[in-house]
Design a protein around this motif. Structure first.
Motif: not given
Length: 131
Positions: A121-131
């Motif tokens: 799914r990552w490519p479909s997100y504008e940003q990916v964050w690890f909290l």
């Protein structure tokens, strides 16, 4: 999933800093991020999957003779996220590691996904964050 959220927030480490912060957990800022970003999804992996389980009342921790009853209660935070319209995902592997009845104790509205699905799914997100 319909319209994809703009940001994906991933939480893998559970209960990090709970005693130090006491008033909040890692999910505390997510409603504001959800509002400011135009939408986000939260993925709980590994031990953090336990945040999405209905565990009953908040336990009290004792350090020596001192009770700590101000610790954050992550299931309450997850319930608030769901009420705010945040999609909460848990990885199937992390859920299975919590025992055979864990899936029955998921908070209503939490979605279970296979571990491989998250990375896909990552490519479909504008940003990916690890909290």
């Amino acid at each position: 999933m319909g319209d994809q959220a703009r940001w994906l927030l991933i939480v893998e480490k559970a209960y990090r800093g709970s005693i130090e912060t006491q008033y909040a957990d890692v999910l505390y800022c997510v409603p504001d991020l959800h509002r400011q970003s135009g939408g986000c999804d939260v993925a709980l992996r590994g031990p953090a999957v336990g945040y999405a389980l209905d565990t009953g009342p908040r336990p009290t921790l004792r350090l020596g003779t001192r009770p700590l009853d101000t610790l954050p209660h992550p299931p309450a935070s997850v319930a608030k996220l769901l009420a705010a319209g945040v999609t909460v995902l848990v990885e199937e592997d992390g859920l299975a590691a919590l025992g055979r009845t864990a899936a029955d104790r998921l908070l209503p509205g939490v979605r279970v996904i296979e571990g491989d699905d998250l990375a896909a799914r990552w490519p479909s997100y504008e940003q990916v964050w690890f909290l």
